[in-house]
Write a protein that holds these residues in place. Structure first.
Motif, PDB file in Angstrom:
ATOM      1  N   SER A  86       0.838  -1.197   0.000  1.00 32.70           N
ATOM      2  CA  SER A  86       0.000   0.000   0.000  1.00 32.70           C
ATOM      3  C   SER A  86       0.876   1.251   0.000  1.00 32.70           C
ATOM      4  CB  SER A  86      -0.914   0.013   1.225  1.00 32.70           C
ATOM      5  OG  SER A  86      -0.151   0.212   2.397  1.00 32.70           O
ATOM      6  N   LEU A  87       0.301   2.341  -0.426  1.00 33.56           N
ATOM      7  CA  LEU A  87       1.037   3.603  -0.485  1.00 33.56           C
ATOM      8  C   LEU A  87       1.527   4.015   0.899  1.00 33.56           C
ATOM      9  CD1 LEU A  87       2.026   5.957  -2.182  1.00 33.56           C
ATOM     10  CD2 LEU A  87      -0.174   7.061  -1.828  1.00 33.56           C
ATOM     11  N   SER A  88       0.689   3.841   1.922  1.00 32.38           N
ATOM     12  CA  SER A  88       1.106   4.228   3.273  1.00 32.38           C
ATOM     13  C   SER A  88       2.246   3.336   3.775  1.00 32.38           C
ATOM     14  CB  SER A  88      -0.075   4.202   4.240  1.00 32.38           C
ATOM     15  OG  SER A  88      -0.601   2.901   4.358  1.00 32.38           O
ATOM     16  N   SER A  89       2.203   2.045   3.456  1.00 39.46           N
ATOM     17  CA  SER A  89       3.294   1.142   3.850  1.00 39.46           C
ATOM     18  C   SER A  89       4.584   1.526   3.153  1.00 39.46           C
ATOM     19  CB  SER A  89       2.956  -0.304   3.492  1.00 39.46           C
ATOM     20  OG  SER A  89       1.897  -0.779   4.276  1.00 39.46           O
ATOM     21  N   ARG A  90       4.480   1.859   1.885  1.00 35.31           N
ATOM     22  CA  ARG A  90       5.669   2.249   1.124  1.00 35.31           C
ATOM     23  C   ARG A  90       6.254   3.553   1.666  1.00 35.31           C
ATOM     24  NH1 ARG A  90       4.497   1.813  -5.161  1.00 35.31           N
ATOM     25  NH2 ARG A  90       6.750   2.136  -5.189  1.00 35.31           N
ATOM     26  N   ALA A  91       5.384   4.510   1.976  1.00 37.58           N
ATOM     27  CA  ALA A  91       5.858   5.799   2.502  1.00 37.58           C
ATOM     28  C   ALA A  91       6.507   5.616   3.871  1.00 37.58           C
ATOM     29  CB  ALA A  91       4.702   6.785   2.583  1.00 37.58           C
ATOM     30  N   THR A  92       5.889   4.821   4.719  1.00 35.12           N
ATOM     31  CA  THR A  92       6.451   4.557   6.048  1.00 35.12           C
ATOM     32  C   THR A  92       7.794   3.846   5.925  1.00 35.12           C
ATOM     33  OG1 THR A  92       4.248   4.436   7.041  1.00 35.12           O
ATOM     34  CG2 THR A  92       6.046   3.387   8.256  1.00 35.12           C
ATOM     35  N   ALA A  93       7.879   2.879   5.036  1.00 31.78           N
ATOM     36  CA  ALA A  93       9.136   2.144   4.842  1.00 31.78           C
ATOM     37  C   ALA A  93      10.230   3.073   4.319  1.00 31.78           C
ATOM     38  CB  ALA A  93       8.920   0.979   3.887  1.00 31.78           C
ATOM     39  N   ALA A  94       9.880   3.992   3.428  1.00 31.12           N
ATOM     40  CA  ALA A  94      10.864   4.937   2.904  1.00 31.12           C
ATOM     41  C   ALA A  94      11.382   5.843   4.014  1.00 31.12           C
ATOM     42  CB  ALA A  94      10.251   5.765   1.779  1.00 31.12           C
ATOM     43  N   LYS A  95      10.472   6.319   4.852  1.00 30.82           N
ATOM     44  CA  LYS A  95      10.872   7.161   5.994  1.00 30.82           C
ATOM     45  C   LYS A  95      11.750   6.369   6.946  1.00 30.82           C
ATOM     46  CE  LYS A  95       8.220   7.490   9.535  1.00 30.82           C
ATOM     47  NZ  LYS A  95       8.965   6.922  10.634  1.00 30.82           N
ATOM     48  N   ASP A  96      11.365   5.140   7.241  1.00 26.97           N
ATOM     49  CA  ASP A  96      12.148   4.294   8.148  1.00 26.97           C
ATOM     50  C   ASP A  96      13.533   3.976   7.568  1.00 26.97           C
ATOM     51  OD1 ASP A  96      10.035   4.322   9.919  1.00 26.97           O
ATOM     52  OD2 ASP A  96       9.325   2.307   9.410  1.00 26.97           O
ATOM     53  N   ALA A  97      13.615   3.825   6.259  1.00 18.45           N
ATOM     54  CA  ALA A  97      14.908   3.574   5.622  1.00 18.45           C
ATOM     55  C   ALA A  97      15.837   4.767   5.818  1.00 18.45           C
ATOM     56  CB  ALA A  97      14.724   3.270   4.139  1.00 18.45           C
ATOM     57  N   LEU A  98      15.289   5.973   5.741  1.00 15.23           N
ATOM     58  CA  LEU A  98      16.103   7.172   5.967  1.00 15.23           C
ATOM     59  C   LEU A  98      16.613   7.230   7.402  1.00 15.23           C
ATOM     60  CD1 LEU A  98      14.079   9.858   3.996  1.00 15.23           C
ATOM     61  CD2 LEU A  98      16.311   8.910   3.403  1.00 15.23           C
ATOM     62  N   VAL A  99      15.747   6.914   8.349  1.00 13.24           N
ATOM     63  CA  VAL A  99      16.143   6.897   9.763  1.00 13.24           C
ATOM     64  C   VAL A  99      17.202   5.814   9.998  1.00 13.24           C
ATOM     65  CG1 VAL A  99      15.337   6.450  12.120  1.00 13.24           C
ATOM     66  CG2 VAL A  99      13.964   7.859  10.575  1.00 13.24           C
ATOM     67  N   ASP A 100      17.010   4.657   9.371  1.00 17.25           N
ATOM     68  CA  ASP A 100      17.981   3.572   9.508  1.00 17.25           C
ATOM     69  C   ASP A 100      19.334   3.971   8.924  1.00 17.25           C
ATOM     70  OD1 ASP A 100      16.176   1.866  10.763  1.00 17.25           O
ATOM     71  OD2 ASP A 100      15.549   0.912   8.895  1.00 17.25           O
TER      72      ASP A 100
END
Length: 71
Positions: free
Chosen positions: A37-51
């Motif tokens: 889903s778009l929200s899952s993808r957006a959250t994962a992208a944000k989390d990747a930046l934090v990681d």
């Protein structure tokens, strides 16, 4: 004694950096998954930046401890 402490901190930071890198890669995979889903993808992208930030931070700290253990 301080050398042992720095060596232990080096190992700890290296392990944490490796964990952050693995998490970043997993999040990048989810962010690129067109079936997610778009929200899952957006959250994962944000989390990747934090990681990525965490990975860089841990690797920098590991380098500092490594150098300190040499002296």
């Amino acid at each position: 004694m301080e050398t042992i402490k720095n060596a232990a901190n080096y190992v700890s930071e290296t392990v944490q950096g490796t964990g952050a890198e693995a998490s970043k890669e997993a999040n990048k995979t989810v962010a690129k998954d067109s079936d997610a889903s778009l929200s899952s993808r957006a959250t994962a992208a944000k989390d990747a930046l934090v990681d990525k930030k965490d990975e860089t931070s841990h690797n920098t700290k590991a380098d500092v401890h490594k150098e300190a253990a040499k002296h």
